[in-house]
Motif scaffolding. Sequence first.
Motif, PDB file in Angstrom:
ATOM      1  N   SER A  38       5.736 -22.385   8.211  1.00 14.78           N
ATOM      2  CA  SER A  38       6.508 -23.543   8.622  1.00 14.78           C
ATOM      3  C   SER A  38       7.955 -23.387   8.183  1.00 14.78           C
ATOM      4  CB  SER A  38       5.903 -24.807   8.021  1.00 14.78           C
ATOM      5  OG  SER A  38       6.108 -24.818   6.625  1.00 14.78           O
ATOM      6  N   PRO A  39       8.881 -24.022   8.856  1.00 14.65           N
ATOM      7  CA  PRO A  39      10.295 -23.922   8.494  1.00 14.65           C
ATOM      8  C   PRO A  39      10.581 -24.413   7.071  1.00 14.65           C
ATOM      9  CG  PRO A  39      10.058 -24.882  10.661  1.00 14.65           C
ATOM     10  CD  PRO A  39       8.687 -24.766  10.090  1.00 14.65           C
ATOM     11  N   THR A  40       9.807 -25.361   6.591  1.00 23.17           N
ATOM     12  CA  THR A  40      10.008 -25.863   5.235  1.00 23.17           C
ATOM     13  C   THR A  40       9.727 -24.780   4.203  1.00 23.17           C
ATOM     14  OG1 THR A  40       9.316 -28.041   6.008  1.00 23.17           O
ATOM     15  CG2 THR A  40       9.375 -27.686   3.634  1.00 23.17           C
ATOM     16  N   VAL A  41       8.676 -24.014   4.405  1.00 22.58           N
ATOM     17  CA  VAL A  41       8.327 -22.943   3.475  1.00 22.58           C
ATOM     18  C   VAL A  41       9.399 -21.860   3.508  1.00 22.58           C
ATOM     19  CG1 VAL A  41       6.643 -21.149   2.969  1.00 22.58           C
ATOM     20  CG2 VAL A  41       5.869 -23.417   3.647  1.00 22.58           C
ATOM     21  N   VAL A  42       9.856 -21.503   4.693  1.00 23.53           N
ATOM     22  CA  VAL A  42      10.895 -20.485   4.828  1.00 23.53           C
ATOM     23  C   VAL A  42      12.174 -20.940   4.134  1.00 23.53           C
ATOM     24  CG1 VAL A  42      12.338 -19.228   6.472  1.00 23.53           C
ATOM     25  CG2 VAL A  42       9.904 -19.553   6.936  1.00 23.53           C
ATOM     26  N   LEU A  43      12.543 -22.184   4.322  1.00 26.43           N
ATOM     27  CA  LEU A  43      13.744 -22.722   3.682  1.00 26.43           C
ATOM     28  C   LEU A  43      13.602 -22.716   2.161  1.00 26.43           C
ATOM     29  CD1 LEU A  43      16.527 -24.023   4.023  1.00 26.43           C
ATOM     30  CD2 LEU A  43      15.369 -26.229   4.117  1.00 26.43           C
ATOM     31  N   ALA A  44      12.445 -23.084   1.652  1.00 30.29           N
ATOM     32  CA  ALA A  44      12.228 -23.097   0.205  1.00 30.29           C
ATOM     33  C   ALA A  44      12.334 -21.692  -0.378  1.00 30.29           C
ATOM     34  CB  ALA A  44      10.856 -23.699  -0.113  1.00 30.29           C
ATOM     35  N   VAL A  45      11.803 -20.700   0.308  1.00 33.16           N
ATOM     36  CA  VAL A  45      11.899 -19.323  -0.161  1.00 33.16           C
ATOM     37  C   VAL A  45      13.352 -18.851  -0.155  1.00 33.16           C
ATOM     38  CG1 VAL A  45      11.287 -16.933   0.405  1.00 33.16           C
ATOM     39  CG2 VAL A  45       9.548 -18.716   0.460  1.00 33.16           C
ATOM     40  N   LEU A  46      14.104 -19.199   0.876  1.00 30.99           N
ATOM     41  CA  LEU A  46      15.511 -18.817   0.936  1.00 30.99           C
ATOM     42  C   LEU A  46      16.323 -19.459  -0.178  1.00 30.99           C
ATOM     43  CD1 LEU A  46      16.167 -18.857   4.779  1.00 30.99           C
ATOM     44  CD2 LEU A  46      16.022 -16.873   3.273  1.00 30.99           C
ATOM     45  N   LEU A  48      15.166 -20.431  -3.079  1.00 27.60           N
ATOM     46  CA  LEU A  48      14.740 -19.774  -4.315  1.00 27.60           C
ATOM     47  C   LEU A  48      15.415 -18.410  -4.477  1.00 27.60           C
ATOM     48  CD1 LEU A  48      12.876 -19.844  -6.796  1.00 27.60           C
ATOM     49  CD2 LEU A  48      11.133 -18.781  -5.376  1.00 27.60           C
ATOM     50  N   LEU A  49      15.474 -17.631  -3.412  1.00 27.81           N
ATOM     51  CA  LEU A  49      16.141 -16.333  -3.469  1.00 27.81           C
ATOM     52  C   LEU A  49      17.631 -16.469  -3.741  1.00 27.81           C
ATOM     53  CD1 LEU A  49      14.364 -14.398  -0.581  1.00 27.81           C
ATOM     54  CD2 LEU A  49      14.158 -14.003  -3.036  1.00 27.81           C
ATOM     55  N   PHE A  50      18.260 -17.471  -3.163  1.00 35.51           N
ATOM     56  CA  PHE A  50      19.677 -17.714  -3.409  1.00 35.51           C
ATOM     57  C   PHE A  50      19.914 -18.064  -4.876  1.00 35.51           C
ATOM     58  CE2 PHE A  50      23.300 -20.655  -3.619  1.00 35.51           C
ATOM     59  CZ  PHE A  50      24.292 -19.810  -3.152  1.00 35.51           C
ATOM     60  N   CYS A  51      19.082 -18.917  -5.431  1.00 34.17           N
ATOM     61  CA  CYS A  51      19.220 -19.289  -6.849  1.00 34.17           C
ATOM     62  C   CYS A  51      18.996 -18.083  -7.754  1.00 34.17           C
ATOM     63  CB  CYS A  51      18.243 -20.403  -7.201  1.00 34.17           C
ATOM     64  SG  CYS A  51      18.641 -21.976  -6.430  1.00 34.17           S
ATOM     65  N   LEU A  52      18.040 -17.252  -7.412  1.00 37.15           N
ATOM     66  CA  LEU A  52      17.779 -16.045  -8.186  1.00 37.15           C
ATOM     67  C   LEU A  52      18.969 -15.096  -8.119  1.00 37.15           C
ATOM     68  CD1 LEU A  52      15.778 -14.376  -9.864  1.00 37.15           C
ATOM     69  CD2 LEU A  52      14.898 -13.465  -7.714  1.00 37.15           C
ATOM     70  N   ALA A  53      19.562 -14.938  -6.943  1.00 34.51           N
ATOM     71  CA  ALA A  53      20.728 -14.068  -6.798  1.00 34.51           C
ATOM     72  C   ALA A  53      21.910 -14.602  -7.607  1.00 34.51           C
ATOM     73  CB  ALA A  53      21.112 -13.944  -5.323  1.00 34.51           C
ATOM     74  N   MET A  54      22.105 -15.899  -7.622  1.00 31.17           N
ATOM     75  CA  MET A  54      23.199 -16.492  -8.394  1.00 31.17           C
ATOM     76  C   MET A  54      22.965 -16.296  -9.893  1.00 31.17           C
ATOM     77  SD  MET A  54      25.312 -17.496  -6.198  1.00 31.17           S
ATOM     78  CE  MET A  54      26.427 -18.512  -7.124  1.00 31.17           C
ATOM     79  N   ALA A  55      21.735 -16.418 -10.352  1.00 36.23           N
ATOM     80  CA  ALA A  55      21.418 -16.225 -11.766  1.00 36.23           C
ATOM     81  C   ALA A  55      21.629 -14.771 -12.170  1.00 36.23           C
ATOM     82  CB  ALA A  55      19.987 -16.662 -12.046  1.00 36.23           C
ATOM     83  N   LEU A  56      21.224 -13.853 -11.325  1.00 32.76           N
ATOM     84  CA  LEU A  56      21.426 -12.441 -11.634  1.00 32.76           C
ATOM     85  C   LEU A  56      22.896 -12.053 -11.613  1.00 32.76           C
ATOM     86  CD1 LEU A  56      18.474 -10.781  -9.671  1.00 32.76           C
ATOM     87  CD2 LEU A  56      18.733 -10.990 -12.150  1.00 32.76           C
ATOM     88  N   GLN A  57      23.668 -12.680 -10.770  1.00 35.70           N
ATOM     89  CA  GLN A  57      25.103 -12.405 -10.700  1.00 35.70           C
ATOM     90  C   GLN A  57      25.793 -12.834 -11.998  1.00 35.70           C
ATOM     91  OE1 GLN A  57      27.120 -14.400  -7.557  1.00 35.70           O
ATOM     92  NE2 GLN A  57      28.894 -13.071  -7.649  1.00 35.70           N
ATOM     93  N   ARG A  58      25.359 -13.926 -12.587  1.00 33.95           N
ATOM     94  CA  ARG A  58      25.965 -14.393 -13.839  1.00 33.95           C
ATOM     95  C   ARG A  58      25.627 -13.474 -15.007  1.00 33.95           C
ATOM     96  NH1 ARG A  58      27.280 -20.254 -14.564  1.00 33.95           N
ATOM     97  NH2 ARG A  58      27.491 -21.053 -12.455  1.00 33.95           N
ATOM     98  N   LEU A  59      24.470 -12.829 -14.951  1.00 38.38           N
ATOM     99  CA  LEU A  59      24.073 -11.929 -16.027  1.00 38.38           C
ATOM    100  C   LEU A  59      24.880 -10.644 -16.030  1.00 38.38           C
ATOM    101  CD1 LEU A  59      20.187 -12.286 -15.973  1.00 38.38           C
ATOM    102  CD2 LEU A  59      21.770 -13.210 -17.670  1.00 38.38           C
ATOM    103  N   TYR A  60      25.289 -10.193 -14.882  1.00 41.81           N
ATOM    104  CA  TYR A  60      25.974  -8.895 -14.802  1.00 41.81           C
ATOM    105  C   TYR A  60      27.392  -9.072 -14.464  1.00 41.81           C
ATOM    106  CZ  TYR A  60      21.307  -6.989 -14.901  1.00 41.81           C
ATOM    107  OH  TYR A  60      20.030  -6.655 -15.266  1.00 41.81           O
TER     108      TYR A  60
END
Length: 60
Positions: A38-46, A48-60
Amino acid sequence: MSCEHLICARCSGPVVEGRCPTCRTARAEMHRHGGASSPTVVLAVLVLLFCLAMALQRLY
């Protein structure tokens, strides 16, 4: 799983033919749940991935 091989307990007919309201409901239920996510699941995964990328960017 498909409704091609299911037999209705109410009318004893193949569910795929939709002879009675129970068959039609079961057939609609089987076909509604198949397919892509469903589009809701796809949006939630996106998100989550965006938040993970932002967190990793702050670490490095």
